[in-house]
Design a protein around this motif. Structure first.
Motif, PDB file in Angstrom:
ATOM      1  N   GLN A 149      46.567  13.268 -30.448  1.00  0.00           N
ATOM      2  CA  GLN A 149      47.752  13.307 -31.321  1.00  0.00           C
ATOM      3  C   GLN A 149      48.987  13.766 -30.570  1.00  0.00           C
ATOM      4  OE1 GLN A 149      46.756  16.038 -34.427  1.00  0.00           O
ATOM      5  NE2 GLN A 149      44.793  15.101 -34.836  1.00  0.00           N
ATOM      6  N   ALA A 204      47.668  16.543 -26.502  1.00  0.00           N
ATOM      7  CA  ALA A 204      47.241  17.377 -27.615  1.00  0.00           C
ATOM      8  C   ALA A 204      46.187  16.564 -28.351  1.00  0.00           C
ATOM      9  CB  ALA A 204      48.413  17.718 -28.522  1.00  0.00           C
ATOM     10  N   ALA A 205      44.925  16.703 -27.959  1.00  0.00           N
ATOM     11  CA  ALA A 205      43.827  15.839 -28.420  1.00  0.00           C
ATOM     12  C   ALA A 205      44.319  14.398 -28.404  1.00  0.00           C
ATOM     13  CB  ALA A 205      43.332  16.289 -29.789  1.00  0.00           C
ATOM     14  N   ILE A 249      48.566   8.545 -39.616  1.00  0.00           N
ATOM     15  CA  ILE A 249      49.197   9.633 -38.873  1.00  0.00           C
ATOM     16  C   ILE A 249      50.641   9.909 -39.311  1.00  0.00           C
ATOM     17  CG2 ILE A 249      50.041   8.238 -36.928  1.00  0.00           C
ATOM     18  CD1 ILE A 249      48.244  11.551 -36.459  1.00  0.00           C
ATOM     19  N   ARG A 282      44.796  23.310 -23.846  1.00  0.00           N
ATOM     20  CA  ARG A 282      44.771  24.365 -22.830  1.00  0.00           C
ATOM     21  C   ARG A 282      43.368  24.601 -22.315  1.00  0.00           C
ATOM     22  NH1 ARG A 282      49.483  27.517 -22.416  1.00  0.00           N
ATOM     23  NH2 ARG A 282      51.077  26.612 -23.768  1.00  0.00           N
ATOM     24  N   GLN A 308      50.907  27.792 -37.521  1.00  0.00           N
ATOM     25  CA  GLN A 308      51.062  27.234 -36.179  1.00  0.00           C
ATOM     26  C   GLN A 308      51.998  28.113 -35.356  1.00  0.00           C
ATOM     27  OE1 GLN A 308      53.232  23.508 -35.971  1.00  0.00           O
ATOM     28  NE2 GLN A 308      53.454  23.728 -33.761  1.00  0.00           N
ATOM     29  N   PHE A 355      46.907  24.255 -32.988  1.00  0.00           N
ATOM     30  CA  PHE A 355      46.859  22.801 -32.996  1.00  0.00           C
ATOM     31  C   PHE A 355      46.286  22.276 -34.311  1.00  0.00           C
ATOM     32  CE2 PHE A 355      44.224  19.016 -32.493  1.00  0.00           C
ATOM     33  CZ  PHE A 355      45.205  18.105 -32.177  1.00  0.00           C
ATOM     34  N   VAL A 412      54.971  23.257 -29.280  1.00  0.00           N
ATOM     35  CA  VAL A 412      54.077  22.091 -29.260  1.00  0.00           C
ATOM     36  C   VAL A 412      52.712  22.536 -28.711  1.00  0.00           C
ATOM     37  CG1 VAL A 412      53.617  19.848 -28.174  1.00  0.00           C
ATOM     38  CG2 VAL A 412      55.917  20.388 -29.035  1.00  0.00           C
ATOM     39  N   PRO A 413      51.648  22.379 -29.504  1.00  0.00           N
ATOM     40  CA  PRO A 413      50.330  22.908 -29.094  1.00  0.00           C
ATOM     41  C   PRO A 413      49.557  21.959 -28.182  1.00  0.00           C
ATOM     42  CG  PRO A 413      50.214  22.065 -31.334  1.00  0.00           C
ATOM     43  CD  PRO A 413      51.608  21.796 -30.862  1.00  0.00           C
ATOM     44  N   PHE A 414      49.970  21.892 -26.921  1.00  0.00           N
ATOM     45  CA  PHE A 414      49.230  21.084 -25.942  1.00  0.00           C
ATOM     46  C   PHE A 414      47.842  21.668 -25.722  1.00  0.00           C
ATOM     47  CE2 PHE A 414      53.564  19.986 -24.156  1.00  0.00           C
ATOM     48  CZ  PHE A 414      53.463  18.615 -24.329  1.00  0.00           C
ATOM     49  N   LEU A 457      51.358  31.346 -32.074  1.00  0.00           N
ATOM     50  CA  LEU A 457      51.847  31.150 -30.716  1.00  0.00           C
ATOM     51  C   LEU A 457      52.847  32.236 -30.334  1.00  0.00           C
ATOM     52  CD1 LEU A 457      52.486  27.301 -30.959  1.00  0.00           C
ATOM     53  CD2 LEU A 457      50.567  28.432 -29.806  1.00  0.00           C
ATOM     54  N   GLN A 504      52.343  12.783 -32.151  1.00  0.00           N
ATOM     55  CA  GLN A 504      52.608  13.540 -33.376  1.00  0.00           C
ATOM     56  C   GLN A 504      53.161  14.915 -33.043  1.00  0.00           C
ATOM     57  OE1 GLN A 504      49.162  14.844 -35.575  1.00  0.00           O
ATOM     58  NE2 GLN A 504      50.353  15.397 -37.363  1.00  0.00           N
ATOM     59  N   GLN A 505      52.502  15.593 -32.111  1.00  0.00           N
ATOM     60  CA  GLN A 505      52.943  16.956 -31.812  1.00  0.00           C
ATOM     61  C   GLN A 505      54.310  16.983 -31.140  1.00  0.00           C
ATOM     62  OE1 GLN A 505      51.613  19.265 -33.321  1.00  0.00           O
ATOM     63  NE2 GLN A 505      49.871  18.062 -34.008  1.00  0.00           N
ATOM     64  N   GLU A 539      47.896   3.857 -39.741  1.00  0.00           N
ATOM     65  CA  GLU A 539      46.773   4.381 -38.964  1.00  0.00           C
ATOM     66  C   GLU A 539      46.551   5.867 -39.236  1.00  0.00           C
ATOM     67  OE1 GLU A 539      47.832   4.348 -34.531  1.00  0.00           O
ATOM     68  OE2 GLU A 539      48.951   2.622 -35.254  1.00  0.00           O
ATOM     69  N   GLU A 585      34.503  16.461 -29.021  1.00  0.00           N
ATOM     70  CA  GLU A 585      35.629  17.374 -28.819  1.00  0.00           C
ATOM     71  C   GLU A 585      36.803  16.649 -28.162  1.00  0.00           C
ATOM     72  OE1 GLU A 585      35.069  21.313 -27.704  1.00  0.00           O
ATOM     73  OE2 GLU A 585      37.056  21.519 -26.803  1.00  0.00           O
ATOM     74  N   ALA A 609      52.678   8.060 -33.742  1.00  0.00           N
ATOM     75  CA  ALA A 609      51.353   7.468 -33.608  1.00  0.00           C
ATOM     76  C   ALA A 609      50.860   7.423 -32.164  1.00  0.00           C
ATOM     77  CB  ALA A 609      51.349   6.067 -34.198  1.00  0.00           C
TER      78      ALA A 609
END
Lengths: 658, 249
Positions: free
Chosen positions: A161, A158-159, B62, A136, B184, B154, A132-134, B188, A164-165, B60, A393, A75
């Motif tokens: 989240q 990562a937005a 998630i 960019r 995903q 993402f 892990v999609p940080f 990548l 989570q990522q 929440e 965004e 979270a």
């Protein structure tokens, strides 16, 4: 009992390297014979279990959720700090170290913090390699943002989240080790005690939360990665199941508890709306990058926020702290919000809220967007529309969450926020190797008393959890296990296992047989109210003494009048909760005692008696520059041990963000 | 508001279940759906009954733990939403609400509204990772990634593994869940070395777990709390076909 922080000698920036160069190693053939128990699968637990599995240890990992992927690290919203200096804005390992020691109000151990700053850069590398999609930039390189308490951009995200990522990255590494047979996963299991043989931790008793059976598990070492205990306040941003039980059982078996009263109250949460409320929701601190916090200048203001003219608004953080403005650290921002509301300037129906306003940011971004398009005559409405897109965004998921919970649209109306319990800096006392005062028993992540001193900076919890699991414990655990290679697996028929299991069973039976009139939930709520009123954002000697008496009385009432329906066999969520609340009650008493002996204000610990004339925290380095390490003696009885803190590099000064 | 609830009660995975009817009174529209369940559970305990077991944790939206089928819809009437984020202003006084667990052969009921979703973990074990041991990584910025690919990765990675896609699908298909992870990692560059074995192994495990196949109803996308796109399923099918044609078996 052993009480040595084991800080390596030598220069600050050489300690960790030097330690790694001389630490004992375990050869691969011996690793296969050594068993390690990991309790909890959040960032610290999942990363530790995966890394130790990769190294060849036989790992057993436990979590109470139905899957390790659901641990509450998930979270975390805002981000993770690392001293990469990708933004060329003057960041360095030293600055991250310095900011963290200062941000913690000089109540953390310098050597640990320096190590944390050193390994921070490897964490980002590791996570990116896992996929892990940080966030960019258009050039394809990683993006950064700034966070409270710092003046550089070192936060990867990562937005909204990030947790989570990162957790899913660690979870995927963990599941890979499960598939390879190096880790055995026990989901829907809860640790209910540590098994001690002679003076070492040798295993745990766990309850299978589906069948209700008690299980005995042997381990050459036990790692507690069970998170924080913010739910002692009932209402917090923690998950409903987050609890202190694993750490508390360890404490009662001899592990000292460090700085239990150091609690982080996060300034930006959605306010309480009614007494049915079961939890509080965080709005990421990253919002303070663009949101401006204010209250009306007039008491009892009844107009809608958008109808209150600029000159009748008090942007109190910008007024009091011009250097950091809305980006002051969390403890400072929380107290300032409380001060305004206590003075009668609060907003909303409960008057326990302040505004977090994005109108200026929306207009500013709109102008930038219009400028990019060469449109210099756009109407204000058009600019606002463009600006909203940019804000969406950046923070879209947070705004959507806010709207779902409150029914209000934060693009048009300022958010209402109020501080809420979010994180605990306190936890099991550990030495430099993350070992508690019990041999073979380690604590990682939020479960230990950690590197954050009396106040944690934003985006540092994820960093610490992963540092402990990926880059610290793989080295330090070997130093202990190297001497255990001659210890064969101990049978769980050993009397210590049998006796501990019986004690656990007896406690469950006692709870079930009370058959009283009040629900577990009602006791938890009452405990939470006592803690929030008397051991929350402001504490006093009088209040804390009252709280201790009230908690002792509550404990008696709990053990004589709690009602737990159902049986021990099979799934029984009320029984699970009852065990956790019973432990929270005992912890609450210790937190109050800890707050009572600390006659100073520092970080998240604010004693009303110790403040400067303008209401800032007044630290007392002469008398309180130590870690409180509480030793359990017996019921309602603890002995205070002190670990003196020395500062070689970062000399304590009054923390100023003005 | 006052409501009538019909809730699935089942003692354990061996027993038969049934819908039981309960009344709740004075429910505030500000409450979350699960807080309304808390009220009901307190009521049940105090009147000598057993509370309803349901999965929930972060509250929440998630963690992906909550999982109720409400009035015939996974996670209830709001779109892009989890059960825990559903609030009572979605209902009105006098409503009857039917609450059931996720229904799928791959998700057996454990008790009441709680189901076993460990099949998802086993699908991830089959290949939902990049094989990189701790300490192996190169500098994070040594490998630039096209922003669009990074953003798409993402979006796929925002899956919370709740299982609503399976629960809502007429075939109990897990294609959305599996394809989100496949996508995903396929998007990548770090995922490239294991790209082919990953999709083949994950799909094989998905089939083994008794999930059904995909017939393109798109119900999964409509009910996904995170709005994961069915474009991921198309991408997985492409990955699967490509891998099947080029991998020696």
């Amino acid at each position: 009992m052993a009480f040595d922080s084991k800080i390596p000698k030598g220069e600050m920036n050489e300690k960790w390297n030097d330690y790694k160069g001389h630490v004992k190693l375990v050869n691969p053939a011996n690793k296969r014979k050594l068993e390690v128990i990991v309790v909890g699968t959040g960032l610290a637990g999942a990363s530790a279990a995966a890394s130790l599995g990769e190294m060849g240890y036989k790992v057993k990992a436990f979590c109470f959720q139905d899957s390790p992927r659901r641990a509450h690290s998930i979270a975390a919203q805002g981000g993770i700090n690392a001293a990469k200096n990708y933004q060329n804005d003057g960041d360095s390992v030293f600055r991250l170290f310095y900011d963290t020691v200062k941000g913690g109000d000089y109540r953390a151990r310098e050597a640990n913090v320096h190590r944390l700053a050193e390994v921070s850069t490897s964490i980002i590398d590791q996570c990116v390699a896992q996929g892990v999609p940080f966030a960019r930039e258009y050039g394809g390189l990683l993006s950064n943002r700034s966070f409270g308490g710092t003046q550089v951009q070192r936060t990867f995200y990562a937005a909204g989240q990030t947790g989570q990522q990162l957790l899913l990255g660690a979870y995927s590494a963990l599941e890979r080790q499960v598939a390879l047979g190096n880790v055995t996963m026990y989901a829907r299991h809860e640790m209910l005690d540590v098994v001690m043989i002679e003076d070492k931790a040798r295993g745990i008793i766990a309850r299978n939360l589906v069948t209700g059976e008690l299980e005995k598990h042997f381990g050459h070492a036990v790692l507690l990665c069970s998170g924080g205990y913010g739910n002692v306040f009932y209402l917090s941003t923690n998950a409903m199941g987050s609890n202190v039980t694993a750490a508390w059982k360890a404490h009662k078996k001899g592990a000292f508890f460090g700085n239990p009263c150091f609690t982080q109250i996060h300034p930006t949460c959605i306010p309480v709306s009614g007494d049915y409320q079961s939890k509080l929701t965080l709005m990421s601190e990253s919002l303070r990058n663009d949101g401006r916090i204010w209250v009306p200048k007039n008491k009892g203001e009844n107009r809608k926020p958008v109808d209150i003219p600029e000159e009748e608004r008090d942007y109190y953080l910008e007024r009091r702290y011009p250097a950091f403005g809305n980006l002051v650290p969390r403890d400072v921002a929380s107290r300032a919000a409380k001060e305004r509301c206590d003075e009668g300037y609060g907003v909303g129906t409960t008057k326990l809220a302040v505004y977090l306003d994005f109108a200026d940011a929306i207009l500013r971004y709109g102008k930038i967007e219009a400028g990019k398009m060469g449109d210099h005559s756009a109407s204000e409405a058009a600019l606002i529309q463009l600006g909203k897109e940019v804000v969406k965004e950046k923070y879209g998921n947070l705004f959507a969450m806010y709207e779902k919970i409150t029914g209000e649209n934060p693009y048009d109306m300022p958010m209402r926020i109020y501080p809420a319990v979010h994180y605990v800096m306190g936890g099991l006392w550990v030495d430099y190797e993350l070992q508690t005062t019990v041999k073979g028993l380690y604590a990682l992540g939020e479960a230990n008393f950690s590197e954050h001193g009396a106040n944690r900076l934003g985006a540092s919890a994820l960093m610490q959890g992963l540092a402990d699991g990926y880059f610290v414990i793989p080295y330090t655990l070997g130093n202990y296990l190297a001497d255990e290679i001659r210890t064969a697996s101990i049978s769980t028929d050993h009397p210590a296992f049998v006796e501990t299991e019986k004690a656990v069973k007896d406690r469950i039976d006692t709870l079930l047989n009370i058959k009283g009139k009040q629900t577990v939930e009602s006791f938890h709520k009452r405990l939470g109210l006592i803690m929030w009123d008397k051991c929350g954002m402001a504490r006093s000697e009088k209040g804390l003494k009252e709280a201790i008496e009230q908690i002792q009385a509550l404990k008696k009432e709990f053990w004589s009048d709690v009602r737990i329906p159902g049986e021990a066999n099979g799934m029984n969520t009320e029984l699970d909760k009852a065990g956790r609340v019973a432990d929270f009650i005992e912890l609450g008493e210790l937190m109050c005692k800890d707050a009572l002996v600390r006659n100073e204000s520092c970080g998240g610990h604010f004693r009303e008696e110790y403040q400067t004339e303008d209401g800032e925290a007044k630290r007392d380095d002469e008398n309180f520059s130590f870690v409180s390490a509480w030793e359990y003696v017996g019921e309602s009885d603890w002995k205070l041990n002190k670990e003196e803190l020395t500062f070689e590099i970062v000399k304590p000064t009054q923390r100023s963000y003005k | 508001m006052n409501l009538t609830l019909k809730v699935w009660r089942q003692k354990n995975n061996q027993s038969e279940g049934s819908l039981e009817t309960y009344q709740v009174k004075d429910i505030s529209s500000e409450m979350s759906f699960l807080e309304m369940f808390d009220v009901l559970n307190e009521q049940l305990i105090l009147s000598g009954g057993e509370p309803i077991a349901f999965d929930h944790d972060c509250r929440e939206g998630i963690c992906g733990m909550c999982s109720m089928h409400i009035n015939g819809r996974a996670h209830g009437p709001w779109t892009n939403n989890t059960t825990c984020q559903l609030h009572m202003r979605a209902f009105k006084d006098g409503d009857t609400i039917v609450v059931e667990p996720w229904r799928s052969k791959a998700f057996p009921v454990i008790k009441d509204l709680t189901v076993d979703r460990s099949a998802f973990d086993r699908v991830i074990q089959a290949g939902g990772f990049i094989s990189v041991n701790t300490g192996n990584a190169v500098d994070a910025n040594s490998l630039p990634i096209d922003k669009k690919d990074a953003d798409d990765a993402f979006m796929a990675a925002s899956c919370i593994g709740c299982g609503a896609c399976v629960a809502t699908c007429v075939n109990s298909s897990a294609m959305l869940f599996v394809s989100a992870k496949v996508s995903q990692l396929a998007l990548l560059p770090q995922g490239a070395p294991e790209r082919e074995s990953r999709v083949l192994n994950m799909v094989a495990q998905m089939d083994k777990e008794n999930f059904g196949n995909c017939t393109n109803t798109y119900a999964c996308e409509a009910e996904c709390p995170k709005g994961i796109s069915v474009a991921n399923i198309a991408r997985m099918n492409k990955e699967y076909l490509q891998a099947s044609l080029t991998t020696e078996s």
